[in-house]
Scaffold this motif. Structure first.
Motif, PDB file in Angstrom:
ATOM      1  N   PRO A  53       0.823  -1.226   0.000  1.00 53.28           N
ATOM      2  CA  PRO A  53       0.000   0.000   0.000  1.00 53.28           C
ATOM      3  C   PRO A  53       0.852   1.269   0.000  1.00 53.28           C
ATOM      4  CG  PRO A  53      -0.861  -1.591   1.567  1.00 53.28           C
ATOM      5  CD  PRO A  53       0.461  -2.130   1.096  1.00 53.28           C
ATOM      6  N   GLY A  54       1.961   1.227   0.715  1.00 56.50           N
ATOM      7  CA  GLY A  54       2.858   2.378   0.720  1.00 56.50           C
ATOM      8  C   GLY A  54       3.450   2.624  -0.655  1.00 56.50           C
ATOM      9  N   ALA A  55       3.800   1.530  -1.343  1.00 53.43           N
ATOM     10  CA  ALA A  55       4.358   1.675  -2.686  1.00 53.43           C
ATOM     11  C   ALA A  55       3.354   2.368  -3.602  1.00 53.43           C
ATOM     12  CB  ALA A  55       4.719   0.297  -3.245  1.00 53.43           C
ATOM     13  N   PHE A  61      10.346  -3.397   9.583  1.00 49.90           N
ATOM     14  CA  PHE A  61      10.932  -2.071   9.797  1.00 49.90           C
ATOM     15  C   PHE A  61      12.095  -1.820   8.835  1.00 49.90           C
ATOM     16  CE2 PHE A  61      12.236   1.522  12.424  1.00 49.90           C
ATOM     17  CZ  PHE A  61      13.610   1.527  12.326  1.00 49.90           C
ATOM     18  N   PHE A  62      13.000  -2.790   8.769  1.00 52.44           N
ATOM     19  CA  PHE A  62      14.189  -2.609   7.939  1.00 52.44           C
ATOM     20  C   PHE A  62      13.893  -2.626   6.450  1.00 52.44           C
ATOM     21  CE2 PHE A  62      17.914  -2.159  10.293  1.00 52.44           C
ATOM     22  CZ  PHE A  62      17.893  -2.948  11.422  1.00 52.44           C
ATOM     23  N   ASN A  63      12.949  -3.451   6.031  1.00 52.30           N
ATOM     24  CA  ASN A  63      12.811  -3.752   4.608  1.00 52.30           C
ATOM     25  C   ASN A  63      11.632  -3.078   3.932  1.00 52.30           C
ATOM     26  OD1 ASN A  63      15.047  -5.726   4.160  1.00 52.30           O
ATOM     27  ND2 ASN A  63      14.014  -6.741   5.860  1.00 52.30           N
ATOM     28  N   TYR A  64      10.863  -2.330   4.676  1.00 53.82           N
ATOM     29  CA  TYR A  64       9.745  -1.578   4.096  1.00 53.82           C
ATOM     30  C   TYR A  64      10.230  -0.781   2.883  1.00 53.82           C
ATOM     31  CZ  TYR A  64       5.556   1.461   4.292  1.00 53.82           C
ATOM     32  OH  TYR A  64       4.399   2.145   4.025  1.00 53.82           O
ATOM     33  N   ALA A  65      11.392  -0.148   3.032  1.00 56.37           N
ATOM     34  CA  ALA A  65      11.924   0.713   1.968  1.00 56.37           C
ATOM     35  C   ALA A  65      12.244  -0.066   0.705  1.00 56.37           C
ATOM     36  CB  ALA A  65      13.166   1.444   2.457  1.00 56.37           C
ATOM     37  N   VAL A  66      12.646  -1.329   0.856  1.00 56.50           N
ATOM     38  CA  VAL A  66      12.998  -2.118  -0.333  1.00 56.50           C
ATOM     39  C   VAL A  66      11.778  -2.245  -1.242  1.00 56.50           C
ATOM     40  CG1 VAL A  66      13.751  -4.380  -1.147  1.00 56.50           C
ATOM     41  CG2 VAL A  66      14.775  -3.381   0.907  1.00 56.50           C
ATOM     42  N   VAL A  67      10.630  -2.539  -0.635  1.00 55.41           N
ATOM     43  CA  VAL A  67       9.410  -2.707  -1.429  1.00 55.41           C
ATOM     44  C   VAL A  67       8.939  -1.367  -1.980  1.00 55.41           C
ATOM     45  CG1 VAL A  67       6.999  -3.457  -1.367  1.00 55.41           C
ATOM     46  CG2 VAL A  67       8.746  -4.738  -0.108  1.00 55.41           C
ATOM     47  N   VAL A  68       8.924  -0.360  -1.112  1.00 58.95           N
ATOM     48  CA  VAL A  68       8.428   0.948  -1.544  1.00 58.95           C
ATOM     49  C   VAL A  68       9.258   1.488  -2.695  1.00 58.95           C
ATOM     50  CG1 VAL A  68       8.281   3.369  -0.850  1.00 58.95           C
ATOM     51  CG2 VAL A  68       7.290   1.587   0.594  1.00 58.95           C
ATOM     52  N   ARG A  69      10.562   1.358  -2.579  1.00 58.33           N
ATOM     53  CA  ARG A  69      11.420   1.947  -3.604  1.00 58.33           C
ATOM     54  C   ARG A  69      11.477   1.090  -4.858  1.00 58.33           C
ATOM     55  NH1 ARG A  69      14.324   6.239  -1.167  1.00 58.33           N
ATOM     56  NH2 ARG A  69      15.635   6.406  -3.005  1.00 58.33           N
ATOM     57  N   VAL A  72       7.469  -6.819  -8.056  1.00 56.26           N
ATOM     58  CA  VAL A  72       7.081  -7.352  -6.752  1.00 56.26           C
ATOM     59  C   VAL A  72       7.912  -8.590  -6.439  1.00 56.26           C
ATOM     60  CG1 VAL A  72       5.202  -8.382  -5.427  1.00 56.26           C
ATOM     61  CG2 VAL A  72       4.749  -6.414  -6.898  1.00 56.26           C
ATOM     62  N   ALA A  73       8.099  -9.428  -7.454  1.00 54.70           N
ATOM     63  CA  ALA A  73       8.906 -10.633  -7.246  1.00 54.70           C
ATOM     64  C   ALA A  73      10.343 -10.260  -6.895  1.00 54.70           C
ATOM     65  CB  ALA A  73       8.869 -11.513  -8.490  1.00 54.70           C
ATOM     66  N   ALA A  74      10.873  -9.265  -7.598  1.00 52.83           N
ATOM     67  CA  ALA A  74      12.251  -8.852  -7.321  1.00 52.83           C
ATOM     68  C   ALA A  74      12.366  -8.297  -5.907  1.00 52.83           C
ATOM     69  CB  ALA A  74      12.700  -7.810  -8.341  1.00 52.83           C
ATOM     70  N   ALA A  75      11.391  -7.477  -5.513  1.00 51.64           N
ATOM     71  CA  ALA A  75      11.422  -6.912  -4.159  1.00 51.64           C
ATOM     72  C   ALA A  75      11.296  -8.023  -3.125  1.00 51.64           C
ATOM     73  CB  ALA A  75      10.298  -5.898  -3.995  1.00 51.64           C
TER      74      ALA A  75
END
Lengths: 554, 345
Positions: A89-91, A155-163, A203-206
């Motif tokens: 959802p953030g993405a 917490f740590f990986n939220y950014a990986v998906v969003v970015r 999405v798969a890559a993230a």
């Protein structure tokens, strides 16, 4: 062999150029990654000149090792699933909505990714542990349960998906979906047939990247999980650093190496699928103000999620660092007490900044060259394989690399153990993958026809590069440098073994202060952690200001 | 930043490991010494001292073993009696009998035939208690290992992972010394049933779980009993601001295991003369009397004065459990494995 003579000559030139570009990255990884890792693994499996490969079977037969493998895998799967659920959802919000403070929020979201785990572990204990916020409000405690681990991983990986996903989503042409709807498709069908196929590879890559990071999790599991939970990485650390069973550590390293190699191969494949399938547009075209109650509610929900999950833990650190009157803990950082350090703790700030700059320079040079080589359209299978190899430092045990440095880079012509450069080299190993993944999509996206048109009109290759490539590459380089800087600044796993006591880095200084009794030491650890967070946040905020239209993967 | 990097480079050059004017001491993170004391040694000997701190004790020993063919320094300090066999079995040290060794109490001396290590300091691994908790609950603090399995102390104790932590290992060895080779497992079954909590290391146990320490108070630790050191109460006084008139914590004297820390001249050391001079200095009265307030350990040299804070808040245990290094060597790894299966799985 019906190629014309010109084509033969051109192909040979291409091969030579590719080799030249790859020479430095290959040498860098061979000397500072493959060689140290091989040395420490050999130390465990080779004695008196004989290999003992039977040890692999023996270790795998142990039930506690299989227990570690099982825990490592299932918590990584659950961590990945939770991260996707929370972050997708953030993405979407970052991709499609335009709202005040968006740049700041993006930096806020990315800060957790580069924080040292020793800092985050303490912050999460204060949030979910005994006497933490959840305990105070609802009597809920999650420390030493797997939930603390899972939450910290989100917490740590939220950014990986969003970015990763959000960055691509922002460039998907919404007109394709709109066209499908005009032709009679329902909103859901248009989304499922147009948007979802386009997003699926991202999405798969993230997901693969989050899985990689959580599969190889060390600090979070070690600090939050306690002795009953071990990932492979934690177990490698224990076997090497505590129990001193080098052969078991070597086998576990090989297992992790194989698993990580498979994950990275899959990731490389999904990335290539993504890049060849899409028609992208400028991100500014697709984002707009939220409309309707549903969209505002979604934005609100994402903001609440970010506030509770990503902002609250660091806020606890800041609050604790101000526990002494008149910034007492910060002032204590400037005093030299001859105890924990040979120098005032505040010097760790200067040390870390210096090291991070050096690591960034190394990472940008090596990573930039590698990305340029990988970008060439005539890249063969070998080069594409090297793409995956470049990511291996993210997945191999930091303990293995750190100890490997110690025993392999210790004699001429590579006696670096007493040299300051050892720390930035270790940090650059982690930074290079981020540089490559930031720059690759940008370089690949350079419109080839634009360069060809310039050539036809008589421009020299140098001028083509300067007029067409450089403006796009420059901004990507700055973003890559910002990421490498932040990642280097927060690196802890390998640095803790090789940082010198008279030149500690910030994360090492924090860990050492936490290891000492007394209110003053504890408070200084919180103050240093806060300073580290601020420096990372500033670096990332600057990074956001430099965003290109076609964002990288991180 | 170029200036800073250049400065790092030039200062490194001056301290190269080949420079015989520098003597390098490799230690665990807890090494500390007063500047003026080190300066006195440097002036008297002509050597400049460089210190490399390498993580916790086990980590530092393992790292030293891994690099023994090309050691990072000349003297290694901080291998204790629980890990000594690992160092000796891996030929970490070369022989040297430090001048003044005869002044070391006989109890602490080992390896008398080969003199590969020299005792430097001693300490007691003991259960510490939060005085306030026991006063508030009108409960007597525990005094012995036996007490810890009593119902009134249920869910109060936190200890460290014996495979990862020297206090955790010391506590395990203390129970083995008390209850015997065949009795300690039964004791730990009772201790587990009585709610003992195990965390990875001392920092977590002491600064997060223990309700009596400054860090633990901030973290709202809820365990008023922790495996730590007899010298932890004076540390709580010395580092507090303002200083309290009495220590907030106390020691359960019947739960102590004696730890001895050694130093030795590393095999393949580049500066053996400097290393020998440094070892001599480490057992000199000057250094021995400086140690307590820096590393919160006790001197091994007879006649060395301990500071008043130690006398008042943290005297050495009168009758701690001990175990011969050879016995520790024979059993340590198997006991840790059994303990792990019994307590952690």
């Amino acid at each position: 062999m019906d190629l014309t003579r010109t084509e033969v000559v051109a192909r040979k030139r291409g091969a030579a150029a590719r080799f030249a570009l790859l020479a430095a990255p290959v040498a860098f990884f061979a000397v500072f990654f493959a060689y140290p890792v091989a040395a420490i693994v050999a130390r465990g499996l080779k004695t008196d000149g004989t290999w003992h490969l039977g040890r692999i079977g023996e270790v795998l037969a142990q039930s506690d090792v299989r227990h570690v493998l099982w825990f490592t895998t299932w918590q990584a799967l659950v961590s990945t699933a939770l991260t996707l659920i929370v972050a997708l959802p953030g993405a979407y919000v970052f991709a499609r909505f335009d709202f005040p403070g968006k740049h700041v929020l993006r930096a806020v979201v990315t800060v957790p990714f580069v924080l040292p785990t020793v800092v985050v572990g303490t912050a999460f204990l204060a949030l979910v542990g005994r006497g933490g916020l959840l305990d105070d409000l609802w009597g809920v405690r999650l420390d030493t349960t797997v939930w603390a681990i899972l939450l910290a991983h989100v917490f740590f990986n939220y950014a990986v998906v969003v970015r990763t996903v959000g960055g691509l989503w922002a460039q998907l042409d919404p007109r394709q979906e709109e066209a499908a709807r005009m032709l009679g498709a329902s909103q859901l069908k248009a989304w499922r047939q147009v948007t979802l196929p386009a997003l699926a590879p991202a999405v798969a890559a993230a997901a693969l990247m989050v899985f990689l990071f959580t599969f190889t999790s060390f600090g979070v599991v070690q600090i939050l999980g306690g002795p009953t939970f071990s990932t492979l990485e934690v177990e490698i650390y224990r076997q090497t650093s505590e129990i001193f069973d080098l052969s078991t550590a070597a086998v576990l390293t090989l297992i992790q190496f194989a698993a990580v190699g498979a994950i990275l191969a899959l990731h490389a494949w999904t990335v290539r699928r993504r890049e060849t399938a899409l028609r992208l547009v400028d991100a500014s075209v697709t984002a707009r103000r939220p409309r309707g109650a549903g969209q505002w509610a979604l934005l609100g929900g994402v903001l609440v999620t970010v506030a509770v999950l990503l902002v609250l833990p660091p806020a606890v650190l800041v609050q604790r660092s101000l526990g002494a009157p008149g910034f007492g803990y910060y002032r204590a950082l400037t005093s030299e007490d001859g105890g924990v350090f040979l120098v005032p703790p505040i010097e760790a700030i200067g040390n870390s900044l210096s090291y991070a700059v050096a690591a960034t320079l190394i990472a940008v040079v090596i990573g930039g060259l590698a990305a340029a080589a990988l970008t060439r359209r005539d890249a063969g299978r070998f080069v594409r394989g090297f793409d995956a190899l470049l990511m291996l430092p993210l997945g191999v045990s930091a303990v293995t690399v750190g100890f490997g440095f110690l025993i392999s880079l210790d004699e001429p012509p590579l006696d670096l153990r007493s040299s300051w450069i050892l720390v930035p080299l270790a940090q650059a190993l982690v930074g290079v993958p981020f540089v490559v993944r930031t720059m690759l999509p940008v370089l690949r996206a350079v419109d080839v026809r634009l360069r060809e048109a310039a050539s036809v009109l008589g421009a020299s290759p140098w001028r083509v590069w300067r007029e067409v490539d450089l403006p796009m590459v420059r901004r990507a380089l700055l973003i890559a440098a910002g990421f490498a800087f932040a990642v280097s600044l927060g690196e802890f796993g390998a640095t803790v073994f090789i940082a010198r006591p008279d030149n500690p880095t910030l994360p090492v200084a924090v860990a050492r202060l936490l290891g000492r009794p007394g209110d003053l030491n504890y408070g200084q650890a919180m103050a240093l952690s806060t300073i580290l967070m601020v420096v990372c946040a500033v670096a990332l905020l600057v990074l956001e200001r430099l965003r290109t239209d076609r964002t990288g993967e991180f | 930043m170029a200036g800073t990097l250049a400065a790092c480079g030039s200062s490194d050059g001056g301290q190269g490991s080949g420079d015989s004017k520098t003597v390098t001491l490799v230690s665990h993170d807890s090494w500390a010494a007063s500047k003026d004391v080190i300066a006195a040694f440097e002036k008297q000997s002509g050597y400049k001292v460089r210190v490399l701190k390498d993580g916790d004790a086990g980590q530092a020993v393992n790292k030293a073993i891994l690099t023994k063919d090309n050691p990072q320094g000349d003297v290694f300090f901080g291998v204790d009696n629980t890990l000594l066999s690992r160092a000796l079995d891996n030929d970490l040290f070369q022989s040297y009998e430090a001048k003044g060794s005869e002044r070391i109490k006989a109890d602490y001396r080992v390896d008398r035939d080969e003199h590969r290590v020299t005792p430097i300091d001693t300490g007691d691994i003991c259960v510490n208690y939060d005085k306030k908790y026991f006063a508030d609950h009108k409960l007597e603090p525990p005094k012995s290992f036996d007490d810890l399995v009593e119902p009134q102390y249920k869910n109060l104790l936190v200890t460290e992972n014996a495979s990862a932590s020297s206090p955790g290992l010391g506590f395990l060895l203390g129970t083995a010394a008390q209850y015997g080779d065949d009795g300690w497992e039964g004791y730990w079954k009772k201790l587990k049933a009585n709610g003992v909590k195990v965390v990875d290391g001392w920092e977590q146990a002491y600064n997060e779980e223990f309700s009596g320490s400054a860090g633990g108070k901030k973290a709202k630790g809820d365990r008023p009993l922790v495996v730590s050191y007899a010298s932890s109460p004076p540390a709580e006084v010395v580092f507090a601001d303002p200083r309290p008139s009495t220590a907030p914590t106390g020691v359960a004297e019947g739960t102590c295991f004696r730890q001895v820390e050694y130093a030795g001249l590393l095999s393949n050391a580049k500066n053996t003369k400097g290393g020998k001079a440094l070892l001599d200095f480490l057992i000199s009265e000057r250094f021995q009397e400086d140690m307590p307030m820096n590393m919160f350990v006790y001197p091994v040299r007879e006649g060395a004065q301990v500071p008043p804070e130690f006398v008042k808040y943290g005297p050495q245990a009168k009758d701690p459990e001990t175990m011969a290094p050879a016995k520790i060597a024979d059993h340590r790894d198997q006991w840790v494995k059994s303990w792990t299966s019994l307590v952690l799985k």
